[in-house]
Motif scaffolding. Sequence first.
Motif, PDB file in Angstrom:
ATOM      1  N   ARG A 109       2.840  51.228  41.344  1.00 56.19           N
ATOM      2  CA  ARG A 109       3.766  50.144  40.995  1.00 56.19           C
ATOM      3  C   ARG A 109       3.035  48.807  40.979  1.00 56.19           C
ATOM      4  O   ARG A 109       3.306  47.953  40.120  1.00 56.19           O
ATOM      5  CB  ARG A 109       4.938  50.097  41.975  1.00 56.19           C
ATOM      6  CG  ARG A 109       5.957  51.192  41.717  1.00 56.19           C
ATOM      7  CD  ARG A 109       7.216  51.050  42.580  1.00 56.19           C
ATOM      8  NE  ARG A 109       6.947  51.470  43.953  1.00 56.19           N
ATOM      9  CZ  ARG A 109       7.028  50.673  45.025  1.00 56.19           C
ATOM     10  NH1 ARG A 109       7.398  49.415  44.898  1.00 56.19           N
ATOM     11  NH2 ARG A 109       6.763  51.136  46.227  1.00 56.19           N
ATOM     12  N   SER A 110       2.078  48.629  41.881  1.00 56.89           N
ATOM     13  CA  SER A 110       1.288  47.392  41.907  1.00 56.89           C
ATOM     14  C   SER A 110       0.419  47.270  40.658  1.00 56.89           C
ATOM     15  O   SER A 110       0.274  46.175  40.100  1.00 56.89           O
ATOM     16  CB  SER A 110       0.413  47.348  43.162  1.00 56.89           C
ATOM     17  OG  SER A 110       1.215  47.295  44.310  1.00 56.89           O
ATOM     18  N   PHE A 111      -0.168  48.389  40.224  1.00 55.41           N
ATOM     19  CA  PHE A 111      -0.932  48.366  38.969  1.00 55.41           C
ATOM     20  C   PHE A 111      -0.020  47.968  37.817  1.00 55.41           C
ATOM     21  O   PHE A 111      -0.405  47.175  36.958  1.00 55.41           O
ATOM     22  CB  PHE A 111      -1.567  49.724  38.677  1.00 55.41           C
ATOM     23  CG  PHE A 111      -2.711  50.090  39.579  1.00 55.41           C
ATOM     24  CD1 PHE A 111      -3.525  49.138  40.155  1.00 55.41           C
ATOM     25  CD2 PHE A 111      -2.989  51.420  39.845  1.00 55.41           C
ATOM     26  CE1 PHE A 111      -4.586  49.480  40.986  1.00 55.41           C
ATOM     27  CE2 PHE A 111      -4.048  51.786  40.671  1.00 55.41           C
ATOM     28  CZ  PHE A 111      -4.845  50.808  41.240  1.00 55.41           C
ATOM     29  N   ASN A 112       1.179  48.524  37.775  1.00 55.60           N
ATOM     30  CA  ASN A 112       2.114  48.210  36.696  1.00 55.60           C
ATOM     31  C   ASN A 112       2.455  46.721  36.696  1.00 55.60           C
ATOM     32  O   ASN A 112       2.529  46.098  35.638  1.00 55.60           O
ATOM     33  CB  ASN A 112       3.375  49.052  36.827  1.00 55.60           C
ATOM     34  CG  ASN A 112       4.288  48.922  35.624  1.00 55.60           C
ATOM     35  OD1 ASN A 112       3.859  48.580  34.531  1.00 55.60           O
ATOM     36  ND2 ASN A 112       5.552  49.211  35.829  1.00 55.60           N
ATOM     37  N   THR A 113       2.621  46.137  37.877  1.00 51.91           N
ATOM     38  CA  THR A 113       2.974  44.722  37.996  1.00 51.91           C
ATOM     39  C   THR A 113       1.784  43.804  37.714  1.00 51.91           C
ATOM     40  O   THR A 113       1.914  42.809  37.010  1.00 51.91           O
ATOM     41  CB  THR A 113       3.510  44.428  39.416  1.00 51.91           C
ATOM     42  OG1 THR A 113       4.651  45.248  39.650  1.00 51.91           O
ATOM     43  CG2 THR A 113       3.870  42.966  39.581  1.00 51.91           C
ATOM     44  N   ASN A 114       0.615  44.156  38.252  1.00 46.77           N
ATOM     45  CA  ASN A 114      -0.520  43.234  38.235  1.00 46.77           C
ATOM     46  C   ASN A 114      -1.603  43.556  37.209  1.00 46.77           C
ATOM     47  O   ASN A 114      -2.399  42.681  36.872  1.00 46.77           O
ATOM     48  CB  ASN A 114      -1.155  43.183  39.628  1.00 46.77           C
ATOM     49  CG  ASN A 114      -0.171  42.698  40.659  1.00 46.77           C
ATOM     50  OD1 ASN A 114       0.282  41.571  40.589  1.00 46.77           O
ATOM     51  ND2 ASN A 114       0.189  43.551  41.598  1.00 46.77           N
ATOM     52  N   PHE A 119      -2.465  49.960  33.557  1.00 41.22           N
ATOM     53  CA  PHE A 119      -1.399  50.904  33.885  1.00 41.22           C
ATOM     54  C   PHE A 119      -0.918  51.635  32.636  1.00 41.22           C
ATOM     55  O   PHE A 119      -0.766  52.854  32.632  1.00 41.22           O
ATOM     56  CB  PHE A 119      -0.228  50.174  34.553  1.00 41.22           C
ATOM     57  CG  PHE A 119       0.967  51.055  34.765  1.00 41.22           C
ATOM     58  CD1 PHE A 119       1.021  51.887  35.877  1.00 41.22           C
ATOM     59  CD2 PHE A 119       2.018  51.056  33.873  1.00 41.22           C
ATOM     60  CE1 PHE A 119       2.125  52.717  36.081  1.00 41.22           C
ATOM     61  CE2 PHE A 119       3.111  51.869  34.064  1.00 41.22           C
ATOM     62  CZ  PHE A 119       3.165  52.705  35.167  1.00 41.22           C
ATOM     63  N   GLN A 120      -0.710  50.894  31.562  1.00 41.02           N
ATOM     64  CA  GLN A 120      -0.223  51.499  30.315  1.00 41.02           C
ATOM     65  C   GLN A 120      -1.241  52.469  29.735  1.00 41.02           C
ATOM     66  O   GLN A 120      -0.877  53.546  29.261  1.00 41.02           O
ATOM     67  CB  GLN A 120       0.146  50.414  29.307  1.00 41.02           C
ATOM     68  CG  GLN A 120       1.392  49.667  29.710  1.00 41.02           C
ATOM     69  CD  GLN A 120       1.683  48.453  28.845  1.00 41.02           C
ATOM     70  OE1 GLN A 120       0.835  48.014  28.058  1.00 41.02           O
ATOM     71  NE2 GLN A 120       2.859  47.895  29.002  1.00 41.02           N
ATOM     72  N   LEU A 121      -2.529  52.114  29.789  1.00 39.02           N
ATOM     73  CA  LEU A 121      -3.569  53.011  29.276  1.00 39.02           C
ATOM     74  C   LEU A 121      -3.582  54.343  30.014  1.00 39.02           C
ATOM     75  O   LEU A 121      -3.659  55.410  29.409  1.00 39.02           O
ATOM     76  CB  LEU A 121      -4.944  52.353  29.374  1.00 39.02           C
ATOM     77  CG  LEU A 121      -5.245  51.248  28.386  1.00 39.02           C
ATOM     78  CD1 LEU A 121      -6.530  50.529  28.777  1.00 39.02           C
ATOM     79  CD2 LEU A 121      -5.347  51.791  26.983  1.00 39.02           C
ATOM     80  N   PHE A 122      -3.513  54.292  31.350  1.00 37.40           N
ATOM     81  CA  PHE A 122      -3.585  55.521  32.133  1.00 37.40           C
ATOM     82  C   PHE A 122      -2.264  56.285  32.158  1.00 37.40           C
ATOM     83  O   PHE A 122      -2.258  57.497  32.334  1.00 37.40           O
ATOM     84  CB  PHE A 122      -4.088  55.236  33.549  1.00 37.40           C
ATOM     85  CG  PHE A 122      -5.584  55.111  33.592  1.00 37.40           C
ATOM     86  CD1 PHE A 122      -6.380  56.236  33.704  1.00 37.40           C
ATOM     87  CD2 PHE A 122      -6.199  53.878  33.482  1.00 37.40           C
ATOM     88  CE1 PHE A 122      -7.758  56.137  33.712  1.00 37.40           C
ATOM     89  CE2 PHE A 122      -7.580  53.766  33.492  1.00 37.40           C
ATOM     90  CZ  PHE A 122      -8.365  54.897  33.608  1.00 37.40           C
TER      91      PHE A 122
END
Length: 138
Positions: A109-114, A119-122
């Motif tokens: 969730r932190s990757f998605n936010t920051n 996040f989208q690539l993975f």
Amino acid sequence: IRKKNKDAVMVMAPSDHWIEDEKAFSRDIAAAFDAARGEDKIITLGIKPTFPNTGYGYIKYDPSESLSVKPVQTFTEKPSYAVAREFLNSGNYLWNAGIFVWNVDYIIRSFNTNLTEMFQLFSKEEAVLNTSEEKKFV
């Protein structure tokens, strides 16, 4: 990891560390896992400094805090010798070990936010993770 266990807690550790006291390290990792389990936090391990080293980052914390896993107040990356000496003398700084513990749901969730783009690539090919196609995707 989340694909295998959405409630997993994990440790991220560089491969070049020397662990002098393995029992103490195991206790510290277990305490970090307990603190990260189900909590939205990233735990970083600190090492009590023995001299003013300018090659490490420093973690400032409140030693009077009653929690066994204490909140980080500030982080300073590789300070000058004079600043490192001040940190050592203050008694409330640790060397940053570069070892982190978190629950996988929170870190994703932190990757998605920051780091939305990463996040989208993975996330795009999440179905291939933990399969023979993973290496090709990465």
